[in-house]
Design a protein around this motif. Structure first.
Motif, PDB file in Angstrom:
ATOM      1  N   PHE A  54       1.129  -1.111   0.452  1.00  0.00           N
ATOM      2  CA  PHE A  54       0.321  -0.092   0.295  1.00  0.00           C
ATOM      3  C   PHE A  54       1.347   0.796   0.275  1.00  0.00           C
ATOM      4  CE2 PHE A  54      -2.966  -3.141   1.966  1.00  0.00           C
ATOM      5  CZ  PHE A  54      -4.090  -3.301   1.045  1.00  0.00           C
ATOM      6  N   GLN A  55       2.041   0.986  -0.810  1.00  0.00           N
ATOM      7  CA  GLN A  55       2.581   2.349  -1.272  1.00  0.00           C
ATOM      8  C   GLN A  55       2.375   2.969  -2.090  1.00  0.00           C
ATOM      9  OE1 GLN A  55       4.947   3.372   1.226  1.00  0.00           O
ATOM     10  NE2 GLN A  55       4.196   0.764   1.982  1.00  0.00           N
ATOM     11  N   GLU A  56       1.128   3.235  -2.941  1.00  0.00           N
ATOM     12  CA  GLU A  56       0.615   3.569  -3.872  1.00  0.00           C
ATOM     13  C   GLU A  56      -1.229   3.279  -3.295  1.00  0.00           C
ATOM     14  OE1 GLU A  56       1.989   2.391  -7.484  1.00  0.00           O
ATOM     15  OE2 GLU A  56       3.365   2.144  -6.584  1.00  0.00           O
ATOM     16  N   LYS A  57      -1.767   4.531  -4.202  1.00  0.00           N
ATOM     17  CA  LYS A  57      -3.198   3.480  -3.805  1.00  0.00           C
ATOM     18  C   LYS A  57      -4.235   4.427  -5.396  1.00  0.00           C
ATOM     19  CE  LYS A  57      -7.291   5.862  -1.638  1.00  0.00           C
ATOM     20  NZ  LYS A  57      -8.137   6.516  -1.663  1.00  0.00           N
ATOM     21  N   PRO A  58      -4.433   2.600  -6.285  1.00  0.00           N
ATOM     22  CA  PRO A  58      -4.606   2.667  -8.059  1.00  0.00           C
ATOM     23  C   PRO A  58      -5.989   3.463  -7.518  1.00  0.00           C
ATOM     24  CG  PRO A  58      -4.552   1.129  -6.208  1.00  0.00           C
ATOM     25  CD  PRO A  58      -4.463   1.862  -5.743  1.00  0.00           C
ATOM     26  N   ASP A  59      -6.471   4.086  -8.197  1.00  0.00           N
ATOM     27  CA  ASP A  59      -7.869   4.499  -8.888  1.00  0.00           C
ATOM     28  C   ASP A  59      -8.427   3.291  -9.267  1.00  0.00           C
ATOM     29  OD1 ASP A  59     -10.177   5.873  -9.803  1.00  0.00           O
ATOM     30  OD2 ASP A  59      -9.323   6.379 -11.023  1.00  0.00           O
ATOM     31  N   ARG A  60      -9.811   2.692  -8.320  1.00  0.00           N
ATOM     32  CA  ARG A  60     -10.205   1.363  -8.124  1.00  0.00           C
ATOM     33  C   ARG A  60     -11.733   1.596  -9.105  1.00  0.00           C
ATOM     34  NH1 ARG A  60      -6.990  -2.872  -6.310  1.00  0.00           N
ATOM     35  NH2 ARG A  60      -5.355  -2.636  -5.182  1.00  0.00           N
ATOM     36  N   ARG A  61     -12.386   3.319  -9.408  1.00  0.00           N
ATOM     37  CA  ARG A  61     -13.721   2.627  -9.616  1.00  0.00           C
ATOM     38  C   ARG A  61     -13.623   2.700 -10.824  1.00  0.00           C
ATOM     39  NH1 ARG A  61     -13.432   8.963  -9.375  1.00  0.00           N
ATOM     40  NH2 ARG A  61     -11.555   8.161 -10.719  1.00  0.00           N
ATOM     41  N   HIS A  62     -14.815   1.579 -11.120  1.00  0.00           N
ATOM     42  CA  HIS A  62     -15.354   1.072 -12.231  1.00  0.00           C
ATOM     43  C   HIS A  62     -16.123   2.458 -13.139  1.00  0.00           C
ATOM     44  CE1 HIS A  62     -19.163   0.540 -10.921  1.00  0.00           C
ATOM     45  NE2 HIS A  62     -18.644  -0.180  -9.633  1.00  0.00           N
ATOM     46  N   GLU A  63     -16.249   1.787 -14.329  1.00  0.00           N
ATOM     47  CA  GLU A  63     -16.471   2.687 -14.985  1.00  0.00           C
ATOM     48  C   GLU A  63     -18.152   3.376 -14.864  1.00  0.00           C
ATOM     49  OE1 GLU A  63     -15.562   4.509 -17.886  1.00  0.00           O
ATOM     50  OE2 GLU A  63     -13.590   3.304 -16.904  1.00  0.00           O
ATOM     51  N   LEU A  64     -19.586   2.290 -14.441  1.00  0.00           N
ATOM     52  CA  LEU A  64     -20.386   3.056 -14.194  1.00  0.00           C
ATOM     53  C   LEU A  64     -20.245   3.623 -12.700  1.00  0.00           C
ATOM     54  CD1 LEU A  64     -23.466   2.337 -13.686  1.00  0.00           C
ATOM     55  CD2 LEU A  64     -23.509   0.612 -13.167  1.00  0.00           C
ATOM     56  N   TYR A  65     -19.530   2.930 -11.743  1.00  0.00           N
ATOM     57  CA  TYR A  65     -19.035   4.447 -10.080  1.00  0.00           C
ATOM     58  C   TYR A  65     -19.077   5.306 -11.149  1.00  0.00           C
ATOM     59  CZ  TYR A  65     -17.932   5.881  -6.025  1.00  0.00           C
ATOM     60  OH  TYR A  65     -17.363   6.551  -5.258  1.00  0.00           O
ATOM     61  N   LYS A  66     -18.363   6.465 -12.026  1.00  0.00           N
ATOM     62  CA  LYS A  66     -17.833   7.358 -12.389  1.00  0.00           C
ATOM     63  C   LYS A  66     -18.734   7.825 -13.041  1.00  0.00           C
ATOM     64  CE  LYS A  66     -12.702   5.960 -13.412  1.00  0.00           C
ATOM     65  NZ  LYS A  66     -11.919   5.593 -14.405  1.00  0.00           N
ATOM     66  N   ALA A  67     -19.218   7.808 -13.514  1.00  0.00           N
ATOM     67  CA  ALA A  67     -20.819   7.806 -14.356  1.00  0.00           C
ATOM     68  C   ALA A  67     -21.632   8.396 -13.416  1.00  0.00           C
ATOM     69  CB  ALA A  67     -21.465   6.783 -15.399  1.00  0.00           C
ATOM     70  N   HIS A  68     -21.337   7.439 -12.511  1.00  0.00           N
ATOM     71  CA  HIS A  68     -22.118   7.892 -11.261  1.00  0.00           C
ATOM     72  C   HIS A  68     -22.267   9.401 -10.378  1.00  0.00           C
ATOM     73  CE1 HIS A  68     -23.900   7.869  -6.726  1.00  0.00           C
ATOM     74  NE2 HIS A  68     -24.666   7.480  -7.365  1.00  0.00           N
ATOM     75  N   GLU A  69     -20.755   9.063  -9.821  1.00  0.00           N
ATOM     76  CA  GLU A  69     -20.171  10.637  -9.994  1.00  0.00           C
ATOM     77  C   GLU A  69     -20.648  11.554 -10.445  1.00  0.00           C
ATOM     78  OE1 GLU A  69     -15.995   9.406  -7.004  1.00  0.00           O
ATOM     79  OE2 GLU A  69     -15.867   9.487  -9.417  1.00  0.00           O
ATOM     80  N   TRP A  70     -20.721  11.480 -12.051  1.00  0.00           N
ATOM     81  CA  TRP A  70     -20.775  12.333 -12.579  1.00  0.00           C
ATOM     82  C   TRP A  70     -21.647  13.238 -12.764  1.00  0.00           C
ATOM     83  CZ3 TRP A  70     -24.164  11.990 -17.407  1.00  0.00           C
ATOM     84  CH2 TRP A  70     -23.601  13.342 -17.670  1.00  0.00           C
ATOM     85  N   ALA A  71     -23.105  12.555 -12.482  1.00  0.00           N
ATOM     86  CA  ALA A  71     -24.000  12.144 -12.636  1.00  0.00           C
ATOM     87  C   ALA A  71     -24.864  13.060 -11.682  1.00  0.00           C
ATOM     88  CB  ALA A  71     -25.211  11.175 -12.113  1.00  0.00           C
ATOM     89  N   ARG A  72     -24.045  12.746 -10.591  1.00  0.00           N
ATOM     90  CA  ARG A  72     -24.489  13.013  -9.144  1.00  0.00           C
ATOM     91  C   ARG A  72     -23.695  14.697  -8.925  1.00  0.00           C
ATOM     92  NH1 ARG A  72     -20.597  10.458  -5.572  1.00  0.00           N
ATOM     93  NH2 ARG A  72     -19.382  12.420  -5.069  1.00  0.00           N
ATOM     94  N   SER A  73     -22.660  14.865  -9.309  1.00  0.00           N
ATOM     95  CA  SER A  73     -22.207  15.970  -9.779  1.00  0.00           C
ATOM     96  C   SER A  73     -23.580  17.050 -10.667  1.00  0.00           C
ATOM     97  CB  SER A  73     -20.831  16.670  -9.985  1.00  0.00           C
ATOM     98  OG  SER A  73     -20.674  16.538 -11.631  1.00  0.00           O
ATOM     99  N   LEU A  74     -23.953  16.297 -11.369  1.00  0.00           N
ATOM    100  CA  LEU A  74     -24.775  17.204 -11.799  1.00  0.00           C
ATOM    101  C   LEU A  74     -26.341  17.984 -11.168  1.00  0.00           C
ATOM    102  CD1 LEU A  74     -24.965  15.963 -15.549  1.00  0.00           C
ATOM    103  CD2 LEU A  74     -23.626  18.525 -14.846  1.00  0.00           C
ATOM    104  N   LEU A  75     -26.632  16.718 -10.126  1.00  0.00           N
ATOM    105  CA  LEU A  75     -27.839  16.832  -9.482  1.00  0.00           C
ATOM    106  C   LEU A  75     -27.925  17.914  -8.358  1.00  0.00           C
ATOM    107  CD1 LEU A  75     -28.964  13.440  -9.151  1.00  0.00           C
ATOM    108  CD2 LEU A  75     -29.994  14.632 -10.424  1.00  0.00           C
ATOM    109  N   GLU A  76     -26.342  17.778  -7.902  1.00  0.00           N
ATOM    110  CA  GLU A  76     -25.687  19.012  -7.115  1.00  0.00           C
ATOM    111  C   GLU A  76     -26.026  20.011  -7.347  1.00  0.00           C
ATOM    112  OE1 GLU A  76     -22.634  16.875  -5.276  1.00  0.00           O
ATOM    113  OE2 GLU A  76     -23.683  15.389  -3.862  1.00  0.00           O
ATOM    114  N   ASN A  77     -25.289  20.122  -8.375  1.00  0.00           N
ATOM    115  CA  ASN A  77     -25.481  21.579  -9.174  1.00  0.00           C
ATOM    116  C   ASN A  77     -26.622  22.124  -9.411  1.00  0.00           C
ATOM    117  OD1 ASN A  77     -22.695  22.197  -8.398  1.00  0.00           O
ATOM    118  ND2 ASN A  77     -22.367  20.681  -9.936  1.00  0.00           N
ATOM    119  N   ASP A  78     -27.727  21.608  -9.365  1.00  0.00           N
ATOM    120  CA  ASP A  78     -29.045  21.753 -10.586  1.00  0.00           C
ATOM    121  C   ASP A  78     -29.125  21.710 -11.938  1.00  0.00           C
ATOM    122  OD1 ASP A  78     -30.288  21.439  -7.464  1.00  0.00           O
ATOM    123  OD2 ASP A  78     -30.042  23.526  -7.017  1.00  0.00           O
ATOM    124  N   GLN A  79     -28.177  21.057 -12.639  1.00  0.00           N
ATOM    125  CA  GLN A  79     -28.239  21.013 -13.416  1.00  0.00           C
ATOM    126  C   GLN A  79     -29.400  19.847 -14.661  1.00  0.00           C
ATOM    127  OE1 GLN A  79     -24.328  20.825 -15.031  1.00  0.00           O
ATOM    128  NE2 GLN A  79     -23.771  22.635 -14.359  1.00  0.00           N
TER     129      GLN A  79
END
Length: 79
Positions: A54-79
């Protein structure tokens, strides 16, 4: 309710359904995961397998999770 069609359930991991993204899941025999919902594999380069660990922290997010993050940011910004 046609028994010839599979039963679809929608899941979310968030507490507020009014601001949630839902993921469909169809319960069938021999379910096969699709690549967009599997975390990336790092093989021998996985920080959990290297010594010291654990000397590095890899990005383990899958594509659906990344899409969820993007959609959530739109919701939070009322877009």
């Amino acid at each position: 309710q046609d028994p010839s069609f599979p039963c679809v359930h929608y899941f979310t991991g968030t507490p507020d359904p009014s601001r949630s993204i839902f993921k469909p899941f169809i319960f069938v025999d021999d379910v096969k995961l699709v690549p967009k919902v599997q975390s990336p594999s790092f093989g021998d380069d996985d920080p959990a397998k290297k010594i010291p660990r654990f000397q590095e922290k890899p990005d383990r997010r899958h594509e659906l999770y990344k899409a969820h993050e993007w959609a959530r940011s739109l919701l939070e910004n009322d877009q």
